[in-house]
Design an enzyme around this catalytic site. Sequence first.
Site, PDB file in Angstrom:
ATOM      1  N   ALA A 236       0.817  -1.207   0.000  1.00 11.28           N
ATOM      2  CA  ALA A 236       0.000   0.000   0.000  1.00 11.28           C
ATOM      3  C   ALA A 236       0.860   1.270   0.000  1.00 11.28           C
ATOM      4  O   ALA A 236       2.092   1.218   0.024  1.00 11.28           O
ATOM      5  CB  ALA A 236      -0.950  -0.011   1.201  1.00 11.28           C
ATOM      6  N   HIS A 237       0.187   2.415  -0.008  1.00 15.10           N
ATOM      7  CA  HIS A 237       0.871   3.703  -0.131  1.00 15.10           C
ATOM      8  C   HIS A 237       1.796   3.980   1.054  1.00 15.10           C
ATOM      9  O   HIS A 237       1.514   3.639   2.191  1.00 15.10           O
ATOM     10  CB  HIS A 237      -0.152   4.839  -0.277  1.00 15.10           C
ATOM     11  CG  HIS A 237      -1.093   4.969   0.887  1.00 15.10           C
ATOM     12  ND1 HIS A 237      -0.795   5.652   2.031  1.00 15.10           N
ATOM     13  CD2 HIS A 237      -2.340   4.475   1.063  1.00 15.10           C
ATOM     14  CE1 HIS A 237      -1.806   5.595   2.864  1.00 15.10           C
ATOM     15  NE2 HIS A 237      -2.771   4.883   2.307  1.00 15.10           N
ATOM     16  N   ASN A 238       2.941   4.586   0.726  1.00 10.98           N
ATOM     17  CA  ASN A 238       3.923   5.058   1.714  1.00 10.98           C
ATOM     18  C   ASN A 238       4.592   3.939   2.523  1.00 10.98           C
ATOM     19  O   ASN A 238       5.221   4.199   3.549  1.00 10.98           O
ATOM     20  CB  ASN A 238       3.303   6.077   2.665  1.00 10.98           C
ATOM     21  CG  ASN A 238       2.933   7.370   1.959  1.00 10.98           C
ATOM     22  OD1 ASN A 238       1.777   7.520   1.525  1.00 10.98           O
ATOM     23  ND2 ASN A 238       3.874   8.281   1.821  1.00 10.98           N
ATOM     24  N   VAL A 239       4.479   2.713   2.076  1.00  9.94           N
ATOM     25  CA  VAL A 239       5.201   1.612   2.715  1.00  9.94           C
ATOM     26  C   VAL A 239       6.686   1.721   2.370  1.00  9.94           C
ATOM     27  O   VAL A 239       7.065   2.110   1.263  1.00  9.94           O
ATOM     28  CB  VAL A 239       4.641   0.255   2.243  1.00  9.94           C
ATOM     29  CG1 VAL A 239       5.560  -0.901   2.649  1.00  9.94           C
ATOM     30  CG2 VAL A 239       3.246   0.035   2.812  1.00  9.94           C
ATOM     31  N   SER A 256       1.706   2.995   5.066  1.00 11.50           N
ATOM     32  CA  SER A 256       2.677   3.613   5.972  1.00 11.50           C
ATOM     33  C   SER A 256       3.369   2.620   6.901  1.00 11.50           C
ATOM     34  O   SER A 256       3.894   2.996   7.948  1.00 11.50           O
ATOM     35  CB  SER A 256       2.018   4.729   6.797  1.00 11.50           C
ATOM     36  OG  SER A 256       1.501   5.732   5.939  1.00 11.50           O
TER      37      SER A 256
END
Length: 341
Positions: A236-239, A256
Amino acid sequence: MKLSLKKIANLVGGNVIGNDSFIIEGINSLDAAAQGEISFFADRKYKESLRKTKASAIIVSEENLLFRGPQVVVSNPALAYAKVASIFAPPVPRYPGISEQAVLHDSTRIGKDVSIYPLVYVGEEALIGDGVIMFPGVFIGDRVKIGNGTIIYPNVTILQDCQIGNNVIINAGTVIGSDGFGFVRDGPVSVKIPQIGMVQIDDDVEIGANSCIDRAASGKTWIKRGVKTDNFVHVAHNVIIGEDTIVVAQVAISGSVHIGRQVIIGGQVAISDHVEIGDRVMIGSQSGVPKSIPSGELVSGTPAMPHRLWLKTSGIIRRLPQFNEHLRHLEKRVAELEKNL
């Protein structure tokens, strides 16, 4: 490709027991190997396969009397096998140059010795490095950067502004840079949060087939050097995934999450958002991770707990019907005793 056993032993840091001048022409499993091929033995449960194999030579950790042919003795047979297999493996097929049926924007910059198959699309101001191979159906968005020696298999999508390092392998059907799942509720309505970040994949990463790596809401989703992911993985986003981490099939990593170096994540693991996973953590298959895990831990289960505790817990779970029956019997006995008071 033909190599003597002596040369193979030198390449893997091993010693030959038997005829070191024997010529090897290929590599295969114990069951499938034929004359002229080499195989390896590293697990006692395959000793019957070793006894019956038709391989001309084997790679072992110590001399094995079940096999009568030449043996290459090494400290790590599986690693040696991987190195030898890379020598005998056929090269990745290449289209000669750039297909006339590929669509490349005029502002695209293309490196030397590329192989671009028909039906590839490359957008505005994209940068394609030297020796890159792109198979049919690949979509490269605007301003994407692809490093030298990267291989992008069929039907991969890399959306705008993403950056891919050198010697990366992206397997078929993967999507990199799709929007992260970000919404804010306005009463009953879900309002989309624009995902204006990007994805950065560093050198020597391999991404499995049919995986999704979402772009960051802002900043970047970052897959660091040497990471290997299996098929059907969602990031997912910002991982952020640290160097040399392994992620097995069907893992879902929420937004995250920060994962350290040399972590091993088993199949079908789910990790909750904003969790931090320390260096060298091992997470057992099908675990659910709701909170952060310190470095060096081995965890399993849902919710994830120390592996030894999970083994005890899972043993108790299997016995719950028996415990329930015993409890009902005790309750009945207590009720009868109370009646007699």
